[in-house]
Design a protein around this motif. Structure first.
Motif, PDB file in Angstrom:
ATOM      1  N   ASN A 152     -10.588   4.359   1.118  1.00  0.00           N
ATOM      2  CA  ASN A 152     -11.100   3.072   1.594  1.00  0.00           C
ATOM      3  C   ASN A 152     -12.141   3.318   2.674  1.00  0.00           C
ATOM      4  OD1 ASN A 152      -8.177   2.414   0.669  1.00  0.00           O
ATOM      5  ND2 ASN A 152      -9.208   0.447   0.782  1.00  0.00           N
ATOM      6  N   PHE A 179     -10.986   6.098   5.336  1.00  0.00           N
ATOM      7  CA  PHE A 179      -9.633   6.438   4.876  1.00  0.00           C
ATOM      8  C   PHE A 179      -9.865   7.260   3.609  1.00  0.00           C
ATOM      9  CE2 PHE A 179      -9.304   2.444   7.123  1.00  0.00           C
ATOM     10  CZ  PHE A 179      -8.088   2.461   7.796  1.00  0.00           C
ATOM     11  N   SER A 180      -9.966   8.555   3.764  1.00  0.00           N
ATOM     12  CA  SER A 180     -10.373   9.354   2.607  1.00  0.00           C
ATOM     13  C   SER A 180      -9.153   9.787   1.796  1.00  0.00           C
ATOM     14  CB  SER A 180     -11.129  10.590   3.070  1.00  0.00           C
ATOM     15  OG  SER A 180     -10.217  11.546   3.536  1.00  0.00           O
ATOM     16  N   LYS A 230       0.845  -1.220   0.000  1.00  0.00           N
ATOM     17  CA  LYS A 230       0.000   0.000   0.000  1.00  0.00           C
ATOM     18  C   LYS A 230       0.869   1.255   0.000  1.00  0.00           C
ATOM     19  CE  LYS A 230      -4.346  -1.416   2.016  1.00  0.00           C
ATOM     20  NZ  LYS A 230      -5.391  -1.131   2.983  1.00  0.00           N
ATOM     21  N   VAL A 286       0.402   4.938   5.588  1.00  0.00           N
ATOM     22  CA  VAL A 286      -0.257   3.924   6.417  1.00  0.00           C
ATOM     23  C   VAL A 286       0.332   3.987   7.826  1.00  0.00           C
ATOM     24  CG1 VAL A 286      -0.594   1.445   6.764  1.00  0.00           C
ATOM     25  CG2 VAL A 286      -0.592   2.379   4.440  1.00  0.00           C
ATOM     26  N   THR A 287      -0.547   3.895   8.827  1.00  0.00           N
ATOM     27  CA  THR A 287      -0.029   3.673  10.178  1.00  0.00           C
ATOM     28  C   THR A 287      -0.866   2.584  10.820  1.00  0.00           C
ATOM     29  OG1 THR A 287       0.688   4.695  12.237  1.00  0.00           O
ATOM     30  CG2 THR A 287      -1.381   5.465  11.351  1.00  0.00           C
ATOM     31  N   THR A 288      -0.312   1.926  11.817  1.00  0.00           N
ATOM     32  CA  THR A 288      -0.967   0.735  12.338  1.00  0.00           C
ATOM     33  C   THR A 288      -1.717   1.024  13.628  1.00  0.00           C
ATOM     34  OG1 THR A 288       1.113   0.192  13.427  1.00  0.00           O
ATOM     35  CG2 THR A 288       0.674  -0.860  11.320  1.00  0.00           C
ATOM     36  N   VAL A 289      -2.718   0.163  13.919  1.00  0.00           N
ATOM     37  CA  VAL A 289      -3.454   0.280  15.171  1.00  0.00           C
ATOM     38  C   VAL A 289      -2.772  -0.599  16.207  1.00  0.00           C
ATOM     39  CG1 VAL A 289      -5.649   0.729  14.064  1.00  0.00           C
ATOM     40  CG2 VAL A 289      -5.022  -1.614  14.576  1.00  0.00           C
ATOM     41  N   ARG A 325      -3.008  10.804  13.983  1.00  0.00           N
ATOM     42  CA  ARG A 325      -3.385  11.395  12.689  1.00  0.00           C
ATOM     43  C   ARG A 325      -2.544  12.636  12.376  1.00  0.00           C
ATOM     44  NH1 ARG A 325      -5.135   7.668   9.806  1.00  0.00           N
ATOM     45  NH2 ARG A 325      -5.199   9.352   8.261  1.00  0.00           N
ATOM     46  N   CYS A 340      -8.451  -2.776   5.147  1.00  0.00           N
ATOM     47  CA  CYS A 340      -7.408  -2.025   5.842  1.00  0.00           C
ATOM     48  C   CYS A 340      -7.145  -2.630   7.223  1.00  0.00           C
ATOM     49  CB  CYS A 340      -7.829  -0.563   6.000  1.00  0.00           C
ATOM     50  SG  CYS A 340      -7.930   0.307   4.441  1.00  0.00           S
ATOM     51  N   GLU A 375      -4.770  -1.184  10.111  1.00  0.00           N
ATOM     52  CA  GLU A 375      -4.395   0.221   9.846  1.00  0.00           C
ATOM     53  C   GLU A 375      -5.216   1.182  10.718  1.00  0.00           C
ATOM     54  OE1 GLU A 375      -4.158   1.448   5.722  1.00  0.00           O
ATOM     55  OE2 GLU A 375      -4.128  -0.651   5.139  1.00  0.00           O
ATOM     56  N   LEU A 376      -4.600   2.281  11.075  1.00  0.00           N
ATOM     57  CA  LEU A 376      -5.300   3.321  11.827  1.00  0.00           C
ATOM     58  C   LEU A 376      -6.160   4.132  10.865  1.00  0.00           C
ATOM     59  CD1 LEU A 376      -5.436   4.825  14.664  1.00  0.00           C
ATOM     60  CD2 LEU A 376      -3.840   6.457  13.640  1.00  0.00           C
ATOM     61  N   PRO A 377      -7.480   4.130  11.063  1.00  0.00           N
ATOM     62  CA  PRO A 377      -8.311   4.908  10.132  1.00  0.00           C
ATOM     63  C   PRO A 377      -8.128   6.406  10.335  1.00  0.00           C
ATOM     64  CG  PRO A 377      -9.675   3.766  11.750  1.00  0.00           C
ATOM     65  CD  PRO A 377      -8.263   3.473  12.097  1.00  0.00           C
ATOM     66  N   GLU A 378      -8.590   7.132   9.347  1.00  0.00           N
ATOM     67  CA  GLU A 378      -8.533   8.585   9.475  1.00  0.00           C
ATOM     68  C   GLU A 378      -9.602   9.042  10.466  1.00  0.00           C
ATOM     69  OE1 GLU A 378      -8.909  10.341   5.696  1.00  0.00           O
ATOM     70  OE2 GLU A 378      -8.232  12.308   6.341  1.00  0.00           O
TER      71      GLU A 378
END
Lengths: 666, 408
Positions: free
Chosen positions: B93, B189-190, A89, A96-99, A148, B122, B125-128
């Motif tokens: 996404n 994820f805009s 990606k 991209v960042t992870t949770v 963010r 995703c 992944e950290l969403p927006e």
């Protein structure tokens, strides 16, 4: 609030823009084959708070794995990374960042790094050497992930850095150079614009709080050894009323006008800014004599006082101004501002629209107040406020008829602090109700023991300040506490004439509450306030306490003797018990016994206030309850305030009216 | 490139309203990534869901019932209205998932978030931004579950579904249809960026007190609260909570203090607040709306409170409730990475209690948001609880306004 949030955002963006410029500089300013990433890493790692930065790019031969071409940890360079979904990606251009708890990914084993594949990660797409690539920023396992704001910053960096690398690779062709220059120019311009927005108040265009602090810091740093500057703190008087009466548009227009007027009155070397709603500061730089400052400030003050028109309404603005001088009154912005603020407050207290200079006396007072505030809060937390009692006696027989509950602060050294020295501040800090509740609780807890020793027929008086008297919440709590003793009828509330004569909530809500509870009422300090006879006639009070100023040396003061007779007649006519307070000498007592019908008196002649523990210990063989403090006898000067609020010092009647407080009696 | 379109239609029956929506959409070809749907609780969920699936078969769906309908850039939809916000973003996404809130609500929320991330392709992944819509009652637990995954690193914005009379007829609609006790989670994820804001329009009125005892009612089988937190304030400063509160607000509760009952409208302009922190010395408050007086002077609220919390009496004004929605929308648009100029449209969550207090002036609220969003498409719903990020922390509150702005 919105403005402040916006300013915070702008400041963050400005910081980001600076960071980007620094990182881009690192890419663009490296010559030949030198590694451009060393500078990039050093710029990015502190801001992203990451422990490792790795640059991965597609292999030249087209293999599926990605090759590490740069890293903040040398052992990683040259490692090959299998292309997983997140790497894919990022390669396709996505940040991209992870949770938390993201599943482990298979990263290569790199000696000395021990990557678990669960580290919080941020992936930034990056075009390097004409190939697709990415920068991977990692934090140690267990640390919070990137947020963010980091993603937003990464987006900007990723775009600009890719362009920069492309330009370098194209050997700075003219077109690319032009494009890159355009981009960096745009970034620099946007950074300047952001900086201006972040540093200036949007309404007036003046430097804002943060920027003014910066400017003043610089001005101080530039100052020569013998040069002085002055900071004037301006606070508009009654600005809230302008907003309330004429609306916020008028308030905003006034602020703009004020800023224009001040700008036109100051020198080009002076600095002027708005630090909050209606507060401004001016740095007069340079100044040589205090008279120079006065002249400048007065000129400004005169301009400010000129009438201001808004939609047909004429507003007459004024401002109170406080001045602190560097270096005499402070060596940094914060100290100067605080001292100028104190001086402004002093000016406003004396007369709105005034000017005052800071002086050491003001500073000393402020420091003492600060220390006292801490001590008061500590005392409240450690329950250092206690109840003391002073007897009310039948002056003819000496029999105890009641007690007045008084507040005592026993500090950590065991010394008793005079109420007059702390009650005004306690009142200002809003601590008075809590203190009062402690005292009343002390009394309520000791009531069974007091009954054993003094019998159940004596009554207990507690003082209520005028402010407390109209605080429905406080009064309800007080009534509840007294009711909970099961002996509400044994308590008398001592209120000032001011409270009892007041119309409004006291008459309509508090009085019915007190009467319903069966509490008795006393008018305290009678003869010094403003009660009219008709008001007193309307009130069903049980007691009048003649103020000590009328009793003092009464045997030698014919005028006071006449007033005493009048009050006594009034009490008899209305069926109200009359008490003489402040009896301190035998002559006063003998006069009252011989020349009046009064029976009840109170004063040091009969009894000095004693802490509950001492009183009970002295009067009864029973060991006092451990919750009741032992203490020495009260100093003669100890204040006679129970739960009453006090205004500063022996205030005049006007002061009492203005602040609604009961002055301490000493 | 992100584009938004918003449609509303009103009809006595769901069929009529959907026909109106179909007419409004027309033949426009829409490749929706996300569809938000809000509607008056009088409508039929099944018909609405079928309509959406037939037209937007690949889109993530999120929504549910909204008190007395919806609003958008054309104005207030009013009772029996249905509104759609259709978001197209081929480069972004979007995923949604739903669940019934049975068992531990925090666990449900955590699982549903992971499912939504999977749906968006995703996972991990950290969403927006996370968008939620849920049944009222367990919002704090839901946020706790979501925070286990994302902490406060991304905003969680949303609302608690509402009916028209607080009778419990609220529903939530997700990719699997509608529930009455559910939670729908969407992850965004805009490609054009997102701005958001979460604010209330109230200020402290002066009084405050410490919550000294709390009680709670379990919500079905999944009501789990600790002993020290819940939605029933039994006492403040040791006194029956309703009596203290009634004093704070000048005795407006009258007979209800003795007889109990719904006080939602009486208290809209007088909620209580909890201090959530300061910005430059100015305190921010999270609002909590008392909704009922229960036996024994217990005060029921729309948000959970912990024992020992200091509650502040707050006050609001009708005019401020009208203008505040526009201000919140402006604040969200100002946060867009591309600036306000890049605004494609937005979503607004406006408290149903505020809506009832504003009454027939609600069209002014819709106008205020339209003005702030520069006429761009938006959809607004009216909820019984609002979720958003305040001082960087995701929280549930009442009488709040949330707005999301999408960048192009």
């Amino acid at each position: 609030m919105t403005l402040r949030r916006e300013n915070d955002l702008l400041r963050i963006e400005t910081t980001h823009a600076n960071l980007l410029l620094k990182a881009l500089d690192a890419v663009l300013c490296v010559d030949g084959d030198d590694d451009p990433f060393a500078g990039v890493f050093s710029a990015l790692i502190p801001v992203f708070e990451c422990s490792l930065a790795i640059v991965l790019i597609e292999q030249e031969g087209g293999g599926d794995a990605l090759e590490c071409v740069a890293a903040s940890a040398a052992p990683a360079v040259g490692s090959l990374w299998a292309r997983d979904k997140l790497l894919g990606k990022a390669l396709s251009g996505r940040i991209v960042t992870t949770v938390a708890e993201a599943g482990a990914v298979a990263w290569p084993e790199i000696p000395g790094l021990g990557l678990a594949g669960r580290e919080p990660a941020l992936y930034l797409p990056l075009g390097v050497r004409g190939r697709r690539g990415l920068m991977l920023l990692l934090r140690e396992c267990g640390r919070p992930g990137f947020d963010r704001a980091h993603v937003a910053l990464a987006k900007k960096f990723s775009l600009l850095a890719s362009h920069a690398f492309a330009a370098k690779r194209a050997s700075q062709t003219e077109a690319e150079s032009h494009r890159l220059k355009h981009l960096t120019d745009q970034l620099a311009a946007s950074q300047r614009a952001l900086q201006h927005r972040a540093n200036h108040d949007q309404l007036t265009g003046l430097p804002n709080r943060a920027y003014i602090q910066e400017l003043i810091g610089e001005a101080i740093a530039r100052r020569g050894p013998d040069e002085k500057l002055a900071l004037a703190f301006i606070d508009l008087d009654d600005f809230k009323r302008v907003n309330d009466i004429y609306g916020h548009a008028a308030g905003d227009a006034l602020l703009k006008t004020v800023s224009e007027r001040v700008c036109s009155s100051i020198r080009h070397t002076d600095i002027f800014g708005r630090i909050s709603g209606d507060e401004f500061v001016i740095v007069l730089n340079p100044v040589t004599r205090r008279s120079d400052i006065s002249a400048l400030v007065n000129r400004m003050r005169a301009r400010l006082r000129e009438p201001f028109s808004f939609e047909g309404a004429e507003i007459r603005p004024s401002a109170s101004i406080g001045v602190a001088i560097h270096p005499m009154h402070g060596n940094d912005y914060e100290t100067l501002r605080r001292h100028a603020d104190m001086a402004m407050y002093r000016a406003k207290t004396i007369s709105k629209g005034g000017v005052a200079f800071f002086n050491r006396q003001l500073g000393k007072k402020a420091m003492e107040k600060h220390v006292l505030e801490h001590e008061l809060r500590d005392a409240l937390d450690s329950h250092a406020f206690h109840c003391a009692l002073q007897k009310k006696v039948d002056i003819r027989t000496g029999a105890i008829v009641g007690f007045e509950a008084l507040l005592r602060w026993v500090d950590r050294h065991g010394a008793v602090r005079l109420p007059g020295t702390f009650l005004p501040l306690a009142n200002e800090l809003g601590l008075l109700n809590d203190i009062s509740n402690l005292v009343v609780s002390d009394l309520a807890r000791a009531l069974p023991r007091l009954d054993e020793v003094f019998g159940t027929s004596v009554h207990y008086s507690v003082n209520v300040s005028p402010i407390q008297a109209v605080n429905m919440q406080f009064m309800q709590g007080l009534v509840r506490r007294l009711r909970d003793t099961g002996r509400a009828g044994s308590f008398m509330l001592e209120l000032t004439e001011e409270s009892l004569a007041a119309t409004g909530p006291f008459q309509s809500q508090v009085l019915p509450l007190l009467r319903d509870a069966g509490l008795r009422l006393s008018i305290d300090d009678f003869g010094t306030g403003y009660s009219s006879l008709s008001t007193i006639a309307d009130l069903t009070v049980d007691e009048l306490k003649i103020d000590r100023s009328l009793i003092s040396a009464i045997h030698t003061r014919p005028r006071n003797q006449s007033i005493l007779r009048a009050i006594e007649s009034l009490g008899m006519a209305l069926g109200i018990s009359v008490v003489a307070e402040g009896i301190e000498t035998n002559e006063e007592k003998l006069y009252l016994m011989a020349q009046s019908e009064l029976r009840i008196g109170q004063g040091y002649l009969f009894h000095k206030p004693q802490l509950l523990g001492d009183l009970l210990k002295e009067a009864s063989p029973v060991t006092p309850d451990s919750s009741i403090i032992d203490g020495g006898s009260m100093p003669h000067e100890a204040g006679r305030l129970a739960i009453a609020a006090a205004a500063g010092g022996l205030g005049s009647i006007v002061l009492r009216r203005d602040c609604g407080c009961n002055p301490p009696k000493v | 490139m992100t584009t938004l379109k918003s449609f509303t239609a009103t009809g006595d029956t769901t069929v009529q309203a959907l026909a109106g929506l179909a007419g409004a959409i027309g033949e426009t070809s829409l490749d929706a990534s996300l569809v938000c749907v809000f509607y008056d609780a009088a409508h039929d969920d099944g018909a609405i869901f079928d309509f959406l699936r037939a037209r937007f078969d690949r889109a993530a769906i999120l929504g549910g019932t909204s008190c007395n309908g919806v609003m958008n850039q054309s104005g207030l939809g009013g009772p029996r209205s249905i509104g759609l916000l259709v978001l197209e973003d081929p480069e972004g996404n979007y995923g949604a998932a739903s669940t019934r809130l049975q068992g531990d609500a925090a666990d449900c929320a955590e699982r549903t978030l992971h499912a939504a991330l999977e749906q968006a392709d995703c996972a991990g992944e950290l969403p927006e931004l996370i968008w939620i819509y849920q049944a009222p009652g367990q919002e704090e637990s839901v946020i706790e579950g979501l925070r286990r995954v994302v902490g406060d690193r991304c905003p969680i914005i949303g609302g608690s579904s509402a009916d028209n009379d607080v009778s419990g007829q609220w529903r939530q609609m997700g990719p699997d249809g509608a529930f009455g006790d559910g939670l729908v989670v969407a992850v965004l994820f805009s490609s054009g960026g997102i701005g958001y804001a979460f604010q209330g329009g109230y200020e402290p009125s002066g009084e405050s007190g410490i919550v000294t005892r709390i009680g709670y009612d379990p919500v079905g089988e999944s009501g789990v609260v600790t002993q020290s937190a819940g939605r029933q304030i039994i006492s403040i400063d040791g006194e029956p909570a309703a009596e203290v509160y009634n004093r704070w607000i000048g005795g407006v509760l009258g007979d209800k203090l003795q007889n109990g009952g719904n006080i939602l409208i009486d208290t809209t302009l007088h909620p209580v607040g909890v201090d959530v922190g300061k910005i430059e010395g100015i305190t921010n408050y999270l609002l909590i709306h008392p909704d009922k007086i229960l036996t024994g002077g217990v005060l029921s609220t729309f948000a959970s409170i912990e024992e020992g919390t200091r509650l502040y009496s707050m006050k609001g004004e009708r005019t401020r409730l009208i203008t505040r929605a526009g201000k919140v929308a402006s604040a969200a648009a100002a946060m867009l990475p591309g600036g306000e100029e890049s605004l494609a449209g937005g979503l607004v969550v406006y408290c149903g209690g505020c809506m009832l207090a504003v009454g027939d002036e609600m069209p002014r609220v819709a106008s205020a948001v339209t003005g702030s969003f520069r006429g761009r498409p938006f959809l607004g719903c009216f909820t019984f609880g609002e979720q958003g990020a305040i001082l960087g922390k995701n929280a549930h509150g009442n009488l709040m306004i949330s707005a999301i702005a999408f960048g192009e």
